[in-house]
Scaffold this motif. Structure first.
Motif, short mmCIF file in Angstrom:
data_model
loop_
_atom_site.label_atom_id
_atom_site.label_comp_id
_atom_site.label_asym_id
_atom_site.label_seq_id
_atom_site.Cartn_x
_atom_site.Cartn_y
_atom_site.Cartn_z
N PHE A 174 0.85 -1.19 0.00
CA PHE A 174 0.00 0.00 0.00
C PHE A 174 0.88 1.24 0.00
O PHE A 174 1.98 1.25 0.58
N PRO A 175 0.43 2.33 -0.64
CA PRO A 175 1.22 3.57 -0.63
C PRO A 175 1.30 4.16 0.76
O PRO A 175 0.31 4.19 1.50
N VAL A 176 2.48 4.63 1.13
CA VAL A 176 2.68 5.20 2.46
C VAL A 176 2.34 6.69 2.42
O VAL A 176 2.98 7.47 1.69
N PRO A 177 1.35 7.14 3.19
CA PRO A 177 1.00 8.57 3.18
C PRO A 177 2.04 9.37 3.95
O PRO A 177 2.70 8.87 4.86
N ASN A 178 2.18 10.64 3.58
CA ASN A 178 3.13 11.51 4.25
C ASN A 178 2.53 12.25 5.44
O ASN A 178 3.26 12.74 6.30
N SER A 179 1.19 12.33 5.47
CA SER A 179 0.53 13.08 6.54
C SER A 179 -0.93 12.65 6.62
O SER A 179 -1.48 12.09 5.67
N PRO A 180 -1.59 12.94 7.74
CA PRO A 180 -3.02 12.67 7.83
C PRO A 180 -3.82 13.39 6.76
O PRO A 180 -4.81 12.86 6.24
N GLN A 181 -3.38 14.60 6.42
CA GLN A 181 -4.10 15.38 5.42
C GLN A 181 -4.00 14.73 4.03
O GLN A 181 -4.99 14.67 3.28
N GLU A 182 -2.81 14.20 3.71
CA GLU A 182 -2.66 13.51 2.43
C GLU A 182 -3.51 12.24 2.40
O GLU A 182 -4.15 11.93 1.39
N TRP A 226 -7.81 8.69 0.60
CA TRP A 226 -8.40 7.56 1.31
C TRP A 226 -9.27 6.68 0.41
O TRP A 226 -9.18 5.45 0.43
N GLN A 227 -10.10 7.30 -0.41
CA GLN A 227 -11.03 6.53 -1.24
C GLN A 227 -10.35 5.83 -2.41
O GLN A 227 -11.00 5.06 -3.13
N ASP A 228 -9.05 6.04 -2.58
CA ASP A 228 -8.30 5.29 -3.58
C ASP A 228 -7.87 3.93 -3.05
O ASP A 228 -7.48 3.05 -3.83
N LEU A 229 -7.92 3.75 -1.73
CA LEU A 229 -7.54 2.47 -1.14
C LEU A 229 -8.60 1.42 -1.46
O LEU A 229 -9.79 1.72 -1.46
N PRO A 230 -8.18 0.19 -1.72
CA PRO A 230 -9.17 -0.85 -2.08
C PRO A 230 -10.03 -1.22 -0.88
O PRO A 230 -9.64 -1.08 0.28
N ILE A 231 -11.23 -1.71 -1.18
CA ILE A 231 -12.14 -2.17 -0.14
C ILE A 231 -11.80 -3.61 0.21
O ILE A 231 -11.56 -4.45 -0.66
N LEU A 232 -11.75 -3.89 1.49
CA LEU A 232 -11.45 -5.22 2.00
C LEU A 232 -12.75 -6.00 2.11
O LEU A 232 -13.64 -5.63 2.86
N GLY A 272 -16.58 2.55 -4.70
CA GLY A 272 -15.91 2.85 -3.44
C GLY A 272 -15.88 4.32 -3.09
O GLY A 272 -15.14 4.73 -2.18
N HIS A 273 -16.68 5.14 -3.77
CA HIS A 273 -16.73 6.57 -3.51
C HIS A 273 -17.93 6.91 -2.63
O HIS A 273 -18.97 6.26 -2.70
N ALA A 274 -17.80 7.93 -1.82
CA ALA A 274 -18.81 8.29 -0.84
C ALA A 274 -20.15 8.61 -1.49
O ALA A 274 -20.21 9.35 -2.48
N CYS A 275 -21.21 8.05 -0.93
CA CYS A 275 -22.57 8.38 -1.39
C CYS A 275 -23.04 9.65 -0.69
O CYS A 275 -22.77 9.85 0.49
N PRO A 276 -23.76 10.51 -1.39
CA PRO A 276 -24.33 11.69 -0.74
C PRO A 276 -25.36 11.28 0.30
O PRO A 276 -25.89 10.16 0.29
N LEU A 307 -8.24 -3.86 9.83
CA LEU A 307 -9.25 -4.08 8.79
C LEU A 307 -9.54 -2.72 8.17
O LEU A 307 -10.36 -1.95 8.66
N ILE A 308 -8.85 -2.42 7.10
CA ILE A 308 -8.91 -1.10 6.49
C ILE A 308 -9.91 -1.12 5.34
O ILE A 308 -9.77 -1.87 4.38
N ARG A 309 -10.97 -0.31 5.49
CA ARG A 309 -12.06 -0.22 4.52
C ARG A 309 -12.72 -1.59 4.34
O ARG A 309 -12.87 -2.09 3.22
N TYR A 310 -13.16 -2.15 5.43
CA TYR A 310 -13.77 -3.49 5.44
C TYR A 310 -15.26 -3.38 5.14
O TYR A 310 -16.00 -2.68 5.84
N ALA A 311 -15.72 -4.08 4.09
CA ALA A 311 -17.14 -4.09 3.73
C ALA A 311 -17.86 -5.09 4.63
O ALA A 311 -17.66 -6.30 4.52
N VAL A 312 -18.69 -4.58 5.53
CA VAL A 312 -19.34 -5.45 6.52
C VAL A 312 -20.45 -6.29 5.91
O VAL A 312 -20.92 -7.24 6.53
N GLY A 313 -20.88 -5.95 4.68
CA GLY A 313 -21.93 -6.73 4.02
C GLY A 313 -23.30 -6.08 4.09
O GLY A 313 -24.26 -6.60 3.53
#
Length: 436
Positions: free
Chosen positions: A48-56, A61-67, A283-287, A306-312
């Motif tokens: 996974f890509p290592v972020p440089n800061s919380p802001q980055e 965040w939404q580019d990370l794959p869903i588990l 994987g993008h946020a719904c309004p 469990l990063i971006r875990y789809a609970v079902g």
């Protein structure tokens, strides 16, 4: 551990009132630390890509794959940290019931369990429960456990005596397999102040009590778990018992996800312990107001991130709450992916019977419980629990009723049962699709 829970509760008393932006900033500070640790110590995340800061991280965040759940079943070992932090305490394994397929095992730390107990206590505080109340529960249990006439004991939870955060009143339990007549007798005999059970159970119990003209005298509140709660059941419980239903949203592997607002019927995301998203198929946020897939990241489980875990489940994010809390609003929980009716054109619909449609069904036959199963694009099965066999006319009328009420243009086969089969964790899904 009790001191840690007290500290967490004190912090949570303040953070619930933070603006949503401040809550999210704090969450991404924690997610930043979690992801960096996961990339360093967990094989699954090593590329996974290592972020440089919380802001980055917040921007990407939404580019990370869903588990998906299958990743835990098939690659669970790769999700374990090789060096879980000693400071986070002992590691335990939580098993799911397997109601959605193969059971999965999730390891969590003592720190995760601190927040679990803190959210339990918050639930009691939010809804004004007196610790001296008598708690009753009708839940799934192994055969031979809490069978009718039920069990009694001291203290609400598994942790009692020196392990209890606060001293609580007596408890009475009953196996969910008890007949509704037995449940009603148990309720009147034990007279709990507070009852925990499933929406399908309290619906049957309320209908029975209304029909028999009986009502417990001490009952002050009902809390429902595990199944989707409908407004119809809320109204029915108020009519039968004159009390309010409080619902909560949790999973065995993640703990508390949402608690019902003290002032409204929607849920507040428990943001101090999780980061919850409702996303579309990309994987993008719904309004707000748009249904989507519920994706959750526990903030404190460094033993098995469990990063971006789809609970079902599917749900709907709501607008900010009138109560003033900054905790995000989960407007409704729609159910699992298999709880959607698939149309011939490939579109999906969520199935929820109106109070009028439910009343029409009961006018056709004295049905205790029902379940609709989609077996193909053009056929449904309506399973109903009845005390006596349905007549040919009743079967025909129920089939026409189902086509009109859902609506569904295909064939509806009606099958009567003595009892409807529940899942391994006691749930009764009102609609289930078997279409892959």
């Amino acid at each position: 551990m009790n001191m840690a829970i007290t500290v967490a509760l004190t912090q949570m008393e303040n953070s619930q009132w933070w603006p949503e932006e401040q809550i999210e900033e704090a969450q991404f500070g924690q997610l930043f630390q979690l992801l960096k640790y996961a990339i360093k110590t967990v094989p699954y995340y090593k590329n996974f890509p290592v972020p440089n800061s919380p802001q980055e991280l917040q921007c990407t965040w939404q580019d990370l794959p869903i588990l998906e759940r299958g990743n835990i079943v098939g690659e669970g070992g790769d999700l374990l940290s090789k060096f879980p932090p000693n400071s986070h305490g002992k590691i335990k394994t939580q098993y799911t019931s397997g109601s959605t397929g193969q059971p999965i095992a999730v390891k969590n730390t003592q720190l995760s369990r601190v927040f679990w107990r803190a959210f339990t206590t918050r639930d009691h505080i939010w809804h004004g429960r007196n610790p001296a109340w008598k708690l009753g529960h009708i839940r799934i249990a192994k055969k031979g456990v809490a069978e009718y006439p039920g069990t009694v004991g001291k203290g609400w939870g598994a942790l009692k005596g020196k392990d209890a955060l606060i001293e609580t009143g007596p408890i009475a339990g009953l196996n969910i397999n008890a007949k509704v007549e037995e449940q009603a007798e148990w309720l009147l005999r034990n007279e709990p102040d507070f009852l925990i059970t499933y929406p399908s159970v309290i619906q049957r119990l309320a209908e029975h009590c209304l029909k028999q003209g009986i009502r417990p005298t001490n009952l002050k509140q009902v809390e429902t778990i595990s199944e989707v709660l409908t407004d119809k059941v809320r109204h029915l419980v108020d009519q039968a018992f004159g009390v309010k239903i409080v619902d909560l949203y949790s999973t065995r592997e993640l703990g508390y996800l949402g608690l019902q607002c003290p002032e409204n019927n929607h849920y507040h995301v428990q943001s101090e312990g999780i980061y919850l998203e409702v996303v579309d198929e990309q994987g993008h946020a719904c309004p707000a107001g748009v249904p989507g897939k519920i994706v959750v990241t526990p903030l404190h489980n460094f033993a098995m991130p469990l990063i971006r875990y789809a609970v079902g489940d599917y749900g709907v994010i709501g607008d900010p709450c009138s109560c003033g809390r900054g905790l995000p609003v989960l407007k409704s929980i729609l159910g699992r992916e298999r709880n959607r009716l698939r149309q011939p054109d490939g579109e999906y619909r969520w199935i929820a019977l109106s109070a009028m449609a439910y009343g029409e069904m009961l006018a056709i036959a004295p049905i205790r419980e029902y379940q609709i199963v989609q077996v193909s694009l053009d056929e449904l099965i309506l399973n109903v629990a009845v005390d006596v066999d349905l007549s040919t006319d009743q079967i025909k009328t129920l089939s026409l009723w189902a086509q009109k009420s859902l609506p569904f243009a295909g064939k509806v086969t009606v099958i009567g049962h003595d009892e409807l089969k529940r899942s391994a964790n006691g749930k009764l899904e009102l609609f289930q699709s078997l279409i892959e």
